[in-house]
Scaffold this active site. Structure first.
Site, PDB file in Angstrom:
ATOM      1  N   ASP A   1      12.659 -24.954  35.052  1.00 50.59           N
ATOM      2  CA  ASP A   1      13.173 -25.745  36.165  1.00 50.59           C
ATOM      3  C   ASP A   1      12.518 -27.117  36.230  1.00 50.59           C
ATOM      4  OD1 ASP A   1      14.850 -23.719  36.866  1.00 50.59           O
ATOM      5  OD2 ASP A   1      13.760 -23.111  38.674  1.00 50.59           O
ATOM      6  N   GLY A   2      11.240 -27.194  35.881  1.00 50.62           N
ATOM      7  CA  GLY A   2      10.537 -28.475  35.914  1.00 50.62           C
ATOM      8  C   GLY A   2      11.143 -29.504  34.981  1.00 50.62           C
TER       9      GLY A   2
ATOM     10  N   ASN B   1      14.217 -31.289  44.731  1.00 51.77           N
ATOM     11  CA  ASN B   1      13.755 -30.091  45.441  1.00 51.77           C
ATOM     12  C   ASN B   1      13.274 -30.408  46.849  1.00 51.77           C
ATOM     13  OD1 ASN B   1      14.332 -28.002  43.727  1.00 51.77           O
ATOM     14  ND2 ASN B   1      12.240 -27.618  43.078  1.00 51.77           N
TER      15      ASN B   1
ATOM     16  N   ASP C   1      -0.726 -27.805  58.561  1.00 52.27           N
ATOM     17  CA  ASP C   1      -1.216 -28.200  57.237  1.00 52.27           C
ATOM     18  C   ASP C   1      -0.275 -29.208  56.579  1.00 52.27           C
ATOM     19  OD1 ASP C   1      -3.406 -26.615  57.419  1.00 52.27           O
ATOM     20  OD2 ASP C   1      -2.833 -25.190  55.860  1.00 52.27           O
TER      21      ASP C   1
END
Length: 323
Positions: free
Chosen positions: A71-72, A151, A181
């Site tokens: 996917d990267g 994404n 966070d």
């Protein structure tokens, strides 16, 4: 695709031996069966023999992007077209599993044939356009261009021991002050990535929507939200925030936002057109399920990759079927 491609860009992960063999076979097939097609590759030291060096979309327009990897690799291919439309993307897995990998490399000849015959079906995966501003609302984005994200964009406290305080605005209206966070704004495609791990919803990629997901919020009532794609979301680091916010986009660290600085996030006019596996599904009669052009890769993936709603019983049956 209305016309057969005249130019192909190969984007691949590191050239391990399987990748080298796959690219060599792919290039030989293209040069033999489609001799008039030019094949390009990024300007890297490991450029394969038989491919031309690609100088960029403005110099050498591309009709088809072919990715080999995970996917990267597709996210990287998307980033190569950060200021303009993305060509159709044909994605091949190299033994890895992913939501954006409908084809195995063994199917490359059939997949290419469907493209050149005009039978390929397309899913336009939405991207985000992100622009950064300083305390005086002056644009501090690189070259004043939007960052294109497939994404998600994530604001996070990084190595700081303190929580971020981030003001959230939707279409200029103050929504809430988030103490957490961090925050994630994702596309439907990204809803099965970082956002899912943070407790966000799973959204079908054919929808146009913005998903806002908090990361470890201090409030138990701060739940994920889904907005229409027409929305403009502004995330501003609060003046009282005890720490800056690191910014990562599709896993790439890009900025650090200090108190008073902000980022605008909205739907990009340039989605990523991904070719579906249904493009090579053979015609079958009297068989249950979706026919060619209608198969939903996403339904298959949430079952096979996420084991969606897998009960203890179904897991036991799965183990039994392997013995």
């Amino acid at each position: 695709m209305k016309h057969p491609p005249k130019s192909i860009l190969i984007v691949n992960k590191l050239r391990t031996q399987p990748v080298i063999l796959a690219i060599d076979a792919f290039l030989e097939h293209v040069h033999t069966k489609y001799p008039g097609v030019r094949v390009f590759h990024e300007d890297r030291p490991d450029i394969p023999h038989g491919a031309e060096v690609w100088q960029g979309a403005k110099v050498q327009p591309i009709d088809l992007v072919v990715t080999l990897g995970g996917d990267g690799t597709i996210l990287h291919a998307s980033s190569l077209f950060s200021t303009a439309a993305v060509p159709p993307v044909l994605s091949f897995s190299m033994g890895t599993l992913g939501f954006l990998l409908p084809f195995h490399i063994d199917d490359f000849s059939r997949a290419l044939e469907s493209v050149f015959q005009g039978k390929a079906t397309i899913l336009n995966r939405m991207r985000l356009a992100c622009r950064f501003y300083d305390q005086e609302l002056m644009n501090i984005s690189k070259d004043n261009d939007d960052w294109q994200v497939m994404n998600e964009i994530a604001l996070h406290r990084g190595s700081s021991p303190h929580l971020n305080t981030i003001d959230i605005f939707v279409d200029g209206q103050h929504l809430t002050e988030a103490v957490s966070d961090g925050l994630i704004v994702s596309t439907p495609t990204g809803s099965t990535a970082y956002s899912l791990s943070a407790g966000g919803p799973i959204v079908h990629p054919s929808l146009s929507a913005l998903v806002l997901t908090p990361i470890c919020p201090r409030s138990l009532s701060f739940r994920p939200l889904v907005f229409p794609a027409s929305s403009l979301i502004t995330l501003r680091i609060g003046d009282r925030s005890r720490s800056p916010a690191g910014v990562s986009m599709d896993g790439r660290v890009s900025h650090v936002l200090n108190p008073g600085e902000s980022v605008n996030v909205q739907a990009s006019p340039y989605p990523v057109p991904c070719i579906n596996r249904s493009s090579i599904v053979e015609e079958q009669s009297n068989v249950e399920g979706a026919g060619p052009g209608k198969e939903d890769d996403w339904v298959r993936d949430i079952n096979n990759l996420l084991q969606y709603n897998a009960t203890f019983r179904s897991k036991a049956l799965l183990r039994h079927s392997r013995t």
